[in-house]
Design a protein around this motif. Structure first.
Motif, PDB file in Angstrom:
ATOM      1  N   MET A 119     -12.292 -17.468   6.954  1.00 16.02           N
ATOM      2  CA  MET A 119     -11.388 -16.412   6.509  1.00 16.02           C
ATOM      3  C   MET A 119     -11.539 -15.190   7.405  1.00 16.02           C
ATOM      4  SD  MET A 119     -10.889 -14.754   2.761  1.00 16.02           S
ATOM      5  CE  MET A 119     -10.132 -16.291   2.257  1.00 16.02           C
ATOM      6  N   PHE A 120     -10.427 -14.540   7.682  1.00 16.28           N
ATOM      7  CA  PHE A 120     -10.403 -13.404   8.596  1.00 16.28           C
ATOM      8  C   PHE A 120      -9.790 -12.204   7.883  1.00 16.28           C
ATOM      9  CE2 PHE A 120      -8.594 -11.852  12.932  1.00 16.28           C
ATOM     10  CZ  PHE A 120      -9.630 -10.942  13.059  1.00 16.28           C
ATOM     11  N   ILE A 121     -10.584 -11.146   7.725  1.00 14.00           N
ATOM     12  CA  ILE A 121     -10.141  -9.923   7.065  1.00 14.00           C
ATOM     13  C   ILE A 121     -10.292  -8.768   8.050  1.00 14.00           C
ATOM     14  CG2 ILE A 121     -10.522  -8.312   5.155  1.00 14.00           C
ATOM     15  CD1 ILE A 121     -11.787 -10.678   3.614  1.00 14.00           C
ATOM     16  N   THR A 122      -9.213  -8.021   8.254  1.00 13.69           N
ATOM     17  CA  THR A 122      -9.283  -6.896   9.185  1.00 13.69           C
ATOM     18  C   THR A 122      -9.084  -5.574   8.457  1.00 13.69           C
ATOM     19  OG1 THR A 122      -6.917  -7.138   9.703  1.00 13.69           O
ATOM     20  CG2 THR A 122      -8.490  -8.243  11.150  1.00 13.69           C
ATOM     21  N   PHE A 123      -9.612  -4.526   9.066  1.00 13.65           N
ATOM     22  CA  PHE A 123      -9.481  -3.168   8.543  1.00 13.65           C
ATOM     23  C   PHE A 123      -8.788  -2.318   9.601  1.00 13.65           C
ATOM     24  CE2 PHE A 123     -12.681  -4.979   5.938  1.00 13.65           C
ATOM     25  CZ  PHE A 123     -12.796  -4.222   4.781  1.00 13.65           C
ATOM     26  N   GLU A 124      -7.790  -1.564   9.181  1.00 13.43           N
ATOM     27  CA  GLU A 124      -7.043  -0.715  10.092  1.00 13.43           C
ATOM     28  C   GLU A 124      -6.896   0.681   9.506  1.00 13.43           C
ATOM     29  OE1 GLU A 124      -6.107  -1.575  13.074  1.00 13.43           O
ATOM     30  OE2 GLU A 124      -6.044  -3.774  13.084  1.00 13.43           O
ATOM     31  N   GLY A 125      -6.552   1.633  10.373  1.00 12.85           N
ATOM     32  CA  GLY A 125      -6.336   2.995   9.919  1.00 12.85           C
ATOM     33  C   GLY A 125      -6.505   3.988  11.051  1.00 12.85           C
ATOM     34  N   ILE A 126      -6.083   5.209  10.821  1.00 12.31           N
ATOM     35  CA  ILE A 126      -6.226   6.254  11.820  1.00 12.31           C
ATOM     36  C   ILE A 126      -7.696   6.633  11.960  1.00 12.31           C
ATOM     37  CG2 ILE A 126      -3.912   7.150  11.381  1.00 12.31           C
ATOM     38  CD1 ILE A 126      -5.316   9.475   9.841  1.00 12.31           C
ATOM     39  N   GLU A 127      -7.979   7.487  12.926  1.00 12.38           N
ATOM     40  CA  GLU A 127      -9.350   7.941  13.146  1.00 12.38           C
ATOM     41  C   GLU A 127      -9.861   8.673  11.905  1.00 12.38           C
ATOM     42  OE1 GLU A 127     -10.723   6.953  15.871  1.00 12.38           O
ATOM     43  OE2 GLU A 127      -8.857   6.270  16.798  1.00 12.38           O
ATOM     44  N   GLY A 128     -11.071   8.321  11.480  1.00 14.85           N
ATOM     45  CA  GLY A 128     -11.675   8.990  10.340  1.00 14.85           C
ATOM     46  C   GLY A 128     -11.164   8.539   8.988  1.00 14.85           C
ATOM     47  N   SER A 129     -10.453   7.427   8.950  1.00 14.44           N
ATOM     48  CA  SER A 129      -9.901   6.937   7.677  1.00 14.44           C
ATOM     49  C   SER A 129     -10.961   6.304   6.781  1.00 14.44           C
ATOM     50  CB  SER A 129      -8.788   5.922   7.938  1.00 14.44           C
ATOM     51  OG  SER A 129      -9.271   4.815   8.672  1.00 14.44           O
ATOM     52  N   GLY A 130     -12.124   5.968   7.361  1.00 14.29           N
ATOM     53  CA  GLY A 130     -13.216   5.400   6.573  1.00 14.29           C
ATOM     54  C   GLY A 130     -13.326   3.889   6.658  1.00 14.29           C
ATOM     55  N   LYS A 131     -12.546   3.269   7.544  1.00 12.08           N
ATOM     56  CA  LYS A 131     -12.533   1.805   7.613  1.00 12.08           C
ATOM     57  C   LYS A 131     -13.883   1.218   8.030  1.00 12.08           C
ATOM     58  CE  LYS A 131     -10.635   2.018  12.209  1.00 12.08           C
ATOM     59  NZ  LYS A 131     -12.008   1.913  12.747  1.00 12.08           N
ATOM     60  N   SER A 132     -14.559   1.843   8.989  1.00 10.01           N
ATOM     61  CA  SER A 132     -15.838   1.296   9.457  1.00 10.01           C
ATOM     62  C   SER A 132     -16.876   1.285   8.336  1.00 10.01           C
ATOM     63  CB  SER A 132     -16.364   2.104  10.650  1.00 10.01           C
ATOM     64  OG  SER A 132     -15.443   2.044  11.727  1.00 10.01           O
TER      65      SER A 132
END
Length: 207
Positions: free
Chosen positions: A1-14
């Motif tokens: 299974m492959f789950i990705t996280f996206e968002g602008i800088e500083g969005s908290g994804k990491s």
């Protein structure tokens, strides 16, 4: 299974990638956490150049370097892990190129999508979690945790707002794949919402 996280800088994804990884590992799943740009020794070396604040890189060169990193990333990390039945959590993937180089830099989206198709070997995430937060808040968060901003983080507010709008457009076009969350909310409440969605996804796929 492959789950990705996206968002602008500083969005908290990491942060959310790390929290989800810990949660899944506690449940006994084998998890691989990776990131873009980078993810491999080759990619991490190029990442330093791409993110260097005063490096002058034209948009097309930027796109092609990122695609080269992604091709290596898919072959070396993502594909082998998926073939072993592992859960791969990606901190950015193909959508980032559409958002940053497409909507942000103004490059042709059709070209970007075709390059993505080529280097990703048609791999698509089972779920993409988009953390949508206020642009100024995101950049403020970055400055709180870093002494300086990198080449992308240091771009104009209008650049970051184009990226934000681009991500929302991508999510609107593929509502079944995307989960949009308010990145302005607390870390814990965001994590709980992600856990619930991922648990349902795992159950539906027989994990």
């Amino acid at each position: 299974m492959f789950i990705t996280f996206e968002g602008i800088e500083g969005s908290g994804k990491s942060t959310q990638v790390i929290l989800l990884s810990r949660y899944l590992k506690k449940k006994g799943y084998k998890v691989v956490v990776t990131r873009e740009p980078g993810g491999t020794a080759f990619g991490e070396a190029l990442r330093k150049v791409v993110l260097k604040r005063n490096e002058r890189i034209v948009p097309l060169a930027e796109l092609l370097v990122i695609m080269a990193m992604r091709a290596q990333h898919v072959e070396e990390i993502i594909l082998p892990a998926l073939k072993k039945g592992m859960i791969v959590l990606g901190d950015r993937f193909c959508d980032a190129s559409c958002a940053y180089q497409g909507f942000g830099r103004g490059l042709d989206l059709d070209v970007i999508k075709e390059l993505n198709r080529l280097v990703s070997k048609n791999i698509e995430p089972d779920l993409t979690i988009l953390l949508d937060c206020n642009v100024k808040l995101g950049l403020k968060r970055k400055l709180q945790h870093a002494t300086s901003l990198d080449r992308f983080e240091g771009e104009t507010l209008s650049f970051h707002r184009r990226i934000q709008k681009g991500y929302l457009k991508l999510a609107k076009d593929e509502p079944e794949r995307f989960m949009i969350l308010n990145g302005n909310l607390s870390i814990d409440s965001t994590h709980q919402a992600i856990r619930q969605r991922v648990d349902r996804l795992l159950e539906a796929h027989g994990f």
